[in-house]
Design a protein around this motif. Sequence first.
Motif, mmCIF file in Angstrom:
data_model
loop_
_atom_site.group_PDB
_atom_site.id
_atom_site.type_symbol
_atom_site.label_atom_id
_atom_site.label_comp_id
_atom_site.label_asym_id
_atom_site.label_seq_id
_atom_site.Cartn_x
_atom_site.Cartn_y
_atom_site.Cartn_z
ATOM 1 N N LEU A 272 0.846 -1.189 0.000
ATOM 2 C CA LEU A 272 0.000 0.000 0.000
ATOM 3 C C LEU A 272 0.882 1.239 0.000
ATOM 4 C CD1 LEU A 272 -3.266 0.678 1.871
ATOM 5 C CD2 LEU A 272 -1.423 2.338 2.083
ATOM 6 N N ASP A 273 0.734 2.076 -1.007
ATOM 7 C CA ASP A 273 1.483 3.328 -1.124
ATOM 8 C C ASP A 273 0.552 4.512 -0.928
ATOM 9 O OD1 ASP A 273 4.438 3.237 -2.016
ATOM 10 O OD2 ASP A 273 3.529 1.658 -3.221
ATOM 11 N N ILE A 274 0.998 5.510 -0.187
ATOM 12 C CA ILE A 274 0.265 6.770 -0.076
ATOM 13 C C ILE A 274 0.712 7.644 -1.237
ATOM 14 C CG2 ILE A 274 -0.150 8.817 1.323
ATOM 15 C CD1 ILE A 274 0.464 7.040 3.775
ATOM 16 N N VAL A 275 -0.156 7.809 -2.216
ATOM 17 C CA VAL A 275 0.189 8.589 -3.408
ATOM 18 C C VAL A 275 0.105 10.073 -3.113
ATOM 19 C CG1 VAL A 275 -0.346 8.981 -5.835
ATOM 20 C CG2 VAL A 275 -0.666 6.718 -4.861
ATOM 21 N N PHE A 276 -1.021 10.517 -2.545
ATOM 22 C CA PHE A 276 -1.103 11.888 -2.042
ATOM 23 C C PHE A 276 -2.132 11.942 -0.928
ATOM 24 C CE2 PHE A 276 -4.028 12.016 -5.760
ATOM 25 C CZ PHE A 276 -5.202 12.415 -5.146
ATOM 26 N N SER A 277 -1.893 12.836 0.004
ATOM 27 C CA SER A 277 -2.789 13.008 1.143
ATOM 28 C C SER A 277 -2.433 14.317 1.831
ATOM 29 C CB SER A 277 -2.635 11.845 2.136
ATOM 30 O OG SER A 277 -3.403 12.096 3.305
ATOM 31 N N PRO A 278 -3.426 15.089 2.281
ATOM 32 C CA PRO A 278 -3.125 16.354 2.951
ATOM 33 C C PRO A 278 -2.602 16.190 4.367
ATOM 34 C CG PRO A 278 -5.484 15.963 2.943
ATOM 35 C CD PRO A 278 -4.873 14.869 2.110
ATOM 36 N N TYR A 279 -2.659 14.974 4.918
ATOM 37 C CA TYR A 279 -2.245 14.801 6.309
ATOM 38 C C TYR A 279 -1.193 13.712 6.498
ATOM 39 C CZ TYR A 279 -5.238 10.644 6.430
ATOM 40 O OH TYR A 279 -5.789 9.417 6.187
ATOM 41 N N LEU A 280 -0.716 13.108 5.401
ATOM 42 C CA LEU A 280 0.242 12.009 5.517
ATOM 43 C C LEU A 280 1.444 12.232 4.609
ATOM 44 C CD1 LEU A 280 -2.178 8.928 5.389
ATOM 45 C CD2 LEU A 280 -0.915 9.733 7.392
ATOM 46 N N PRO A 281 2.620 11.850 5.069
ATOM 47 C CA PRO A 281 3.780 11.872 4.180
ATOM 48 C C PRO A 281 3.732 10.695 3.220
ATOM 49 C CG PRO A 281 4.391 10.937 6.304
ATOM 50 C CD PRO A 281 2.948 11.376 6.429
ATOM 51 N N ALA A 282 4.460 10.792 2.122
ATOM 52 C CA ALA A 282 4.520 9.690 1.165
ATOM 53 C C ALA A 282 5.281 8.520 1.792
ATOM 54 C CB ALA A 282 5.201 10.144 -0.123
#
Length: 599
Positions: A272-282
């Motif tokens: 699971l990759d965080i691609v973009f999020s206003p509250y999480l780092p990549a």
Amino acid sequence: MKPQSLVRQSPTSHKLTTGCEIIDGCLRGGFPCDSLTEIVAESGCGKTQLCLQLSLCAQLPISLGGLDGSALYLHSEFPFPFRRLHQLSRSFHQSNPSIYANHNDNPCDHVFVQNVHSVDHLFDIMPRIDTFAGNSRNRFPLKLIVLDSVAALFRSEFDNTPSDLRKRASLFFKISGKLKQLANKFGLAVVITNQVTDFVESSDGLSGLRIGNLRYMCSSGRRVVPALGLAWANCVNSRFFISRSDDTICKERRENDENGPSSVSRRAQRLLDIVFSPYLPATSCEFMITQEGICKVQFKLQRDLRDGLQQSQRDDGGVNGDDVFGNQKSQFESSNEKFRLRLKARRIKRSIGIVLMSTPATVAVAGGGRGSITHVIFDMDGLLLDTEKFYTEVQEIILARFNKTFDWSLKAKMMGRKAIEAARIFVEESGISDSLSAEDFLVEREAMLQDLFPTSELMPGASRLIKHLHAKNIPICIATGTHTRHYELKTQRHKELFSLMHHIVRGDDPEVKQGKPAPDGFLAAARRFKDGPVDPQKVLVFEDAPSGVLAAKNAGMNVVMVPDPRLDISHQDVADQIMTSLLDFKPEEWGLPPFEDSN
């Protein structure tokens, strides 16, 4: 939601646990409420498995990471996996017997499933969801909505024509707007799944859709991008990507055969990759799917980072990895693993190179001046007003006519510039200048934007910051590349707030000979303050566009950048401070009066 509501609401909303500690750790607690979260994956990666597990976890008490509520599962991928839901439900009931100790109900009783056949059917259902959530008085009120999947609703109803693309983009904003309204009204978590399409490199040099920091994503050896394009990407708050590889990740002994030989279980490994999020780092984490549900895989982060940096250094012709980490070599062979590790290595090298001090909310770059600020200048589009999505939607439609894709590398070059300058970049970089001139592009774009600009909404934190600085007698103004006619259209719903500005410098101002990244606009703005010209070192500029940041630095001013999370990190090196939202700004860090409600 109005800006005032953002100020009044609790600074931290509840989060819904996934039931997997490694994913919860990656997401800083789970999926947020009052927000739209998208899960992108190809078929068989586990996005539906995760949504089913979330539907059950919503019933957990808040103290255990749940929401004390039920789930509504809007299902457009037929048939619905009732058998799998019941299987997960039995495991969930056994793991959490205290929740149902005084009740005879089944966890499945609190997962409401509604088939959705089309976009029109979804809009027919929306009013009933509002009524259902408002009248929910049972033990588990509605706290989670899952839409699985949004891409299926648009799979066959629309053609690749400008009119259909325009209609489709409009429906994107209507669907996401209604879901966001429900999320904010009832404190719901909203999770949407999306499919992928193959990434195809164009022959004229215009790359495919750029997603956050990634040009494309990899899964099962394929290069893929999320379906529905950039217009839909602007509709969700966070995007997570799940990929898979078929590597063997564990060995299991056959059931009822403790003394027998081990059998190999070829469980697919998921990432699971965080691609973009206003509250999480990549970042990313690994997990696997078992009969009981989603569970963790021991993630050897330090080894991955070490091997990834070695691989990147060898690819870049840099120092040998052995000189940094000792005699160690990467053991990863799958293309997806190499891609992920190189991405991690690039983040490491960036951190080492500019000495970042990072938190989930802000990133302060070492060396940035933090002297006493006396005056503040704001950009407008994408910073104070959420107008960039309109430009994206319209430009995507125009390029589709030429079988081209509008991506974030092109958008980054256009942001913040004068209209004619951005238009020339658009037609030249996209390779359509022989078919469409910059002037004709502006005429065509203008016709579509006229109806969109009056609906412009304020960005989170904009009203709070402007009113605070004005109340504390800090001189503030706007320097924007927008010309007067568009400025009036964009601000017509917010005239009272924008009247607090000392002055406005627009793109058609006679003193602005050149647009951003030239410093003309910011220098003109500094001259027009009551006690101007102001010392540039005493001015703080707020910007979201790379060209605007460069313009402010060329004027000798300090810059706080609030970039779109989809903007490539290579455009974020120049600013003195980077943050995900104006809500994260702390005035006292720049010698300005602190917010009265700050802790």
